[in-house]
Write an enzyme that holds these catalytic residues in place. Structure first.
Site, PDB file in Angstrom:
ATOM      1  CG  HIS A 375      -2.391  -0.497   0.637  1.00 50.57           C
ATOM      2  ND1 HIS A 375      -2.812  -1.866   0.753  1.00 50.57           N
ATOM      3  CD2 HIS A 375      -3.396   0.089  -0.039  1.00 50.57           C
ATOM      4  CE1 HIS A 375      -3.816  -2.104   0.297  1.00 50.57           C
ATOM      5  NE2 HIS A 375      -4.239  -1.028  -0.230  1.00 50.57           N
ATOM      6  NE  ARG A 481      -4.600  -2.065  -5.670  1.00 53.33           N
ATOM      7  CZ  ARG A 481      -3.981  -1.940  -6.978  1.00 53.33           C
ATOM      8  NH1 ARG A 481      -3.974  -0.997  -7.920  1.00 53.33           N
ATOM      9  NH2 ARG A 481      -3.177  -2.857  -7.457  1.00 53.33           N
ATOM     10  NE  ARG A 517      -9.483  -4.721  -4.590  1.00 48.19           N
ATOM     11  CZ  ARG A 517      -8.018  -4.900  -4.804  1.00 48.19           C
ATOM     12  NH1 ARG A 517      -7.571  -5.719  -5.448  1.00 48.19           N
ATOM     13  NH2 ARG A 517      -7.191  -4.061  -4.161  1.00 48.19           N
ATOM     14  CD  GLU A 616      -6.701 -10.841  -5.852  1.00 49.84           C
ATOM     15  OE1 GLU A 616      -5.913  -9.839  -6.236  1.00 49.84           O
ATOM     16  OE2 GLU A 616      -7.604 -11.023  -5.321  1.00 49.84           O
ATOM     17  CG  ASN A 639      -0.082  -6.700  -8.565  1.00 50.20           C
ATOM     18  OD1 ASN A 639       0.615  -6.932  -9.424  1.00 50.20           O
ATOM     19  ND2 ASN A 639      -0.776  -5.586  -8.043  1.00 50.20           N
ATOM     20  CG  ASP A 640      -2.555 -10.859  -4.338  1.00 50.40           C
ATOM     21  OD1 ASP A 640      -1.765 -10.977  -3.662  1.00 50.40           O
ATOM     22  OD2 ASP A 640      -3.684  -9.928  -4.310  1.00 50.40           O
ATOM     23  NE  ARG A 650       1.071  -7.815  -3.897  1.00 47.35           N
ATOM     24  CZ  ARG A 650      -0.132  -7.092  -4.138  1.00 47.35           C
ATOM     25  NH1 ARG A 650      -1.169  -7.975  -4.082  1.00 47.35           N
ATOM     26  NH2 ARG A 650      -0.532  -5.921  -4.352  1.00 47.35           N
ATOM     27  CB  CYS A 687      -6.241  -5.496 -12.784  1.00 48.83           C
ATOM     28  SG  CYS A 687      -6.751  -6.670 -11.705  1.00 48.83           S
TER      29      CYS A 687
HETATM   30  C1  PEP Z   1      -3.836  -7.895  -7.902  1.00 48.51           C
HETATM   31  O1  PEP Z   1      -3.599  -8.713  -7.126  1.00 48.51           O
HETATM   32  O2  PEP Z   1      -3.175  -8.115  -9.129  1.00 48.51           O
HETATM   33  C2  PEP Z   1      -4.267  -6.526  -7.813  1.00 48.51           C
HETATM   34  C3  PEP Z   1      -4.798  -5.782  -8.660  1.00 48.51           C
HETATM   35  O3  PEP Z   1      -5.009  -6.172  -6.471  1.00 48.51           O
HETATM   36  P1  PEP Z   1      -3.805  -5.584  -5.348  1.00 48.51           P
HETATM   37  O4  PEP Z   1      -2.497  -5.218  -6.263  1.00 48.51           O
HETATM   38  O5  PEP Z   1      -4.522  -4.795  -4.841  1.00 48.51           O
HETATM   39  O6  PEP Z   1      -3.728  -6.882  -4.474  1.00 48.51           O
HETATM   40 MG    MG Z   2      -4.847  -8.663  -5.068  1.00 47.21          MG
END
Ligand code: PEP
Ligand code: MG
Length: 756
Positions: A375, A481, A517, A616, A639-640, A650, A687
């Site tokens: 974050h 987000r 989301r 994810e 990302n996840d 990550r 995403c």
């Molecule tokens: C992801 O996990 O790719 C995502 C977009 O969500 P965040 O980065 O907020 O976990």
């Molecule tokens: Mg995520």
């Protein structure tokens, strides 16, 4: 029947009035007294009292009263669960009694004058799951209060919670404080770190931690500051003005997250045990700057040593105030009231601290040691502040105000740069400006070279991003987000606050689709007011949808706000970290429940939002056929997905090289998801950070993905790239990529076939 003055109730509910209570008052005690007086006047009650809850001792203490015997203030204490007031805090519920004195739990307090009052209303003051205290109204006329009053008082308690918690902290600290108050390099060099948010900044080092400071201000330093009580009072007044101005500007610019972020500063600034103590020391003959340093250090020590994480959070506020007061006392020309031309070096930062620093124009941030949470990096990106993290502790030994360049494109710090280096960096920022100009040529819609339509939507973290997104012609928001308004504040934002923020997202997007989301907290996205126990593996813990399904009140509040804001709009609600159909169905049930509540309250809202999931987790990939048969849409959260598929944290830099978007397992998982979604006619998009990689975008296009949620400023570059892609060729290349078995082969292959 008395007249109900709803305007007055609105008035007291407004933050403006509450903050004006701070500004007019010096000292916490007097502030509390003013609060009870104002509430009692607005609610036309005979008595208004505030009890604050001491978590450690499990006791409620009367800290202010209007109408009862004032001598009890500071001397009356109730046990958890004792009397009606103790019951309100224990059971966390409002107690409304036509005649409180008849209630079996009523506790008569000697010498309180309470026997004159019958009607009784007590509302617990809470922040999220924390108990702060109880707000009590009493009146001589039986049955004087009704449900409307109870709701109004609940609203007031909600508004006051943050402030009262600060007051409680200050009272605590001043008590402890009374118990114990005690009083360079010249050569250019490079320090290597890791980039988190790209950009370049030049400026002077400003330390947020005092670990680098060996002792007190030197005699030489003393000459740089004005002295005497008058000069100090002047600097105090200036600081107050600066903070108020900052707060106003933040409210205008970042209304979604900036709510009252400087209120703790203001309250502390006016507190007896803080500025009052400084004045006393100066009157006793201590130089003003030393008095500031002495009191700030003693507060920092107490806060930092506390086991209470909320108190620890105050360390940064106190340091920040210290810097501000010293800057105002300085006889040198200073960038008044901000961190312009300064690069902040800090051990760790909370989202709210980052926000405060950027609001005060910090040019860049260097984090030491542990790295940046997801974050902090996402927020820094949205705020446009370059950020790196560095492990080399020699940074801490640099003298404050050393000249440095922060090259966050490379992750380097250049200490005492020479002229040539400076010029090189100035050129670099020119290139950044040129890119900005190029963005003006962005088209309304995106097509591949052979005419396939592609949708570029924005990933939005702050309302700020919505503006950029529209300027760059994003065709909607693919990922909002929603946790940011939650992260910055120190308690759960109300449904109304959320409603206002989400409405602004729709307004800014001018009828384009918006995917909101639901809250994704947990993992490394920790709310300071969440229960502390995250377990040993927070990424595998109570995160995202799991948190919401366990905190249904928060979930419903958020869904109601989303449904209301999305009325008449293309609203899509997306659930993060879905692992099974059961998760999805449970979330869907909560949407229905929220609609029932809205119907019951006669509210209008969007009755047909599209509901979707984030893919994810490996489990979601395995169940993709079943999930896509029920969900309206999905977004692959890369990302996840990479994190959980490859088992690589990550946020852990020591395993960063194992975090590979080109991993064949990741690519095959994406292909599986696309096939499942197509079979069931479920809309799909991608995403997350893999969308920043043009090679992977090429692969995604080749497997059939036509919708991407990207950081707004990436849009012009991505649109240009896509316009050079021939889909037929991309399809063939992607099919070939899916047959490759090693990461290296994939990378090599993509490099060879990527359109130039
Ligand atoms: C992801 O996990 O790719 C995502 C977009 O969500 P965040 O980065 O907020 O976990
Ligand atoms: Mg995520």
């Amino acid at each position: 029947m008395k007249s109900r003055d709803s305007k007055r109730i609105e008035l007291i509910c407004s933050i403006a009035e509450l903050s004006s209570l701070f500004h007019g008052e010096k000292g916490t005690q007097r502030f509390l007294q003013k609060v009870v007086k104002t509430v009692s006047r607005h609610m036309k009650s005979d008595v208004c009292s505030i009890y604050l809850y001491d978590e450690k001792l499990k006791r409620l203490n009367l800290v202010a009263t209007e109408g009862l015997n004032r001598e009890l203030t500071g001397n009356l204490s109730l046990e958890y669960g004792e009397g009606l007031v103790g019951t309100a805090i224990k059971e966390m519920r409002t107690i409304l009694e036509a005649d409180g004195t008849l209630h079996p739990r009523f506790k008569r307090i000697d010498n309180s004058f309470e026997e004159n009052f019958k009607a009784f209303l007590a509302v617990p003051i809470t922040r999220g799951l924390n108990r702060i205290g109880v707000l009590v109204l009493q009146h001589s006329q039986k049955g004087y209060f009704d449900h409307m009053e109870a709701r109004a008082l609940e609203a007031i308690a909600g508004q006051l919670a943050a402030t009262l918690e600060n007051a409680r902290l200050l009272m605590d600290i001043s008590r402890k404080e009374q118990e114990e108050i005690t009083p360079g390099q010249t050569e250019s060099r490079l320090i290597k770190g890791k980039k988190v948010v790209e950009g370049v900044a030049q400026g002077l080092i400003c330390f947020m931690d005092d670990s680098h400071k060996a002792g007190n201000l030197s005699d030489e330093d003393l000459k740089s500051y004005k002295d005497g009580v008058d000069a100090f009072r002047e600097s105090l007044k200036t600081a107050e003005g600066q903070l108020l101005e900052l707060q106003e500007r933040m409210d205008e610019e970042l209304s979604d997250i900036a709510s009252m972020i400087f209120s703790a500063h203001l309250l502390m600034l006016q507190d007896e045990s803080f500025s009052g103590q400084m004045i006393r020391l100066i009157e006793e003959g201590m130089p003003a700057c030393m008095a500031v340093e002495r009191v700030v250090n003693s507060f920092v020590e107490i806060f930092a040593g506390s086991e209470n994480s909320r108190l620890q959070e105050k360390v940064q506020d106190v340091r920040d105030l210290g810097h501000r007061l010293l800057r105002n006392l300085s006889i040198k020309e200073q960038p008044q009231g901000n961190y312009r031309n300064q690069i902040i070096i800090a051990g760790d930062l909370l989202p709210s601290e980052l926000l405060k620093l950027t609001a005060q124009k910090a040019e860049g941030i260097v984090l030491m040691g542990g790295g940046a949470s997801a974050h902090i990096s996402i927020l820094a990106k949205s705020l446009g502040v370059p950020l790196i993290y560095v492990e080399d502790e020699s940074v801490l030994r640099l003298p404050e105000y050393t000249d440095i360049i922060l090259d966050a494109n490379q992750g380097n710090l250049i200490v005492l740069p020479d002229r040539e280096t400076r010029e090189r960096y100035e050129k670099l920022s020119q290139t950044a400006r040129e890119i900005k100009q190029l963005s003006q040529s962005v088209l309304d819609q995106t097509y591949t070279a052979d005419g396939e339509r592609v949708y570029l939507r924005a990933a939005v973290n702050l309302l700020n991003d919505v503006k950029t997104a529209r300027e760059l012609k994003a065709e909607g928001v693919g990922l909002y987000r929603s946790e940011f308004p939650f992260l910055i504040r120190s308690d759960f934002p109300s449904e109304e606050e959320q409603y206002r923020v989400y409405s602004k997202v729709f307004e800014g997007m001018e009828n384009h689709p918006v995917t909101l989301r639901t809250l994704d907290v947990g993992g490394d996205k920790i709310l300071s007011y969440m229960p502390e126990n995250q377990g040993d593996n927070p990424f595998l813990g109570l995160r995202a949808i799991r948190f919401l399904l366990q905190n249904k009140k928060v979930f419903v509040g958020q869904l109601k706000a989303m449904l209301r804001a999305g009325e008449g709009q293309d609203l899509r609600i997306m659930f993060p970290l879905i692992s099974s159909l059961d998760d999805y169905r449970a979330a869907k049930r909560m949407v229905r429940k929220s609609m029932e509540f809205l119907d019951r309250d006669g509210m209008s809202y969007n009755r047909n939002p599209k509901l979707g999931i984030m893919v994810e987790l490996p489990s979601a990939v395995m169940l993709i056929d079943q999930l896509t048969a029920e969900a309206d849409f999905l977004s692959i959260g890369t990302n996840d997905l990479v994190q959980y598929l490859l088992g690589v944290d990550r946020t852990n830099s020591s395993v960063a090289s194992f975090y590979q978007g080109e991993h064949p397992a990741v690519l095959r998982a994406v292909k599986t998801v696309v096939e499942g979604a197509r079979k069931n006619n479920c809309a799909f998009s991608v995403c997350g950070n893999l969308t920043n990689d043009l090679g992977l975008i090429y692969f995604f296009l080749g497997v059939g993905i036509r919708s991407f949620s990207i950081e707004p400023h990436q849009l012009p570059q991505l649109q240009r790239f896509i316009s050079r892609v021939d889909i037929k060729k991309a399809e063939k290349d992607s099919a070939k990529i899916l047959t490759l078995t090693s990461v290296e082969e994939v990378k090599e292959y993509i490099k060879r076939v990527l359109p130039s």
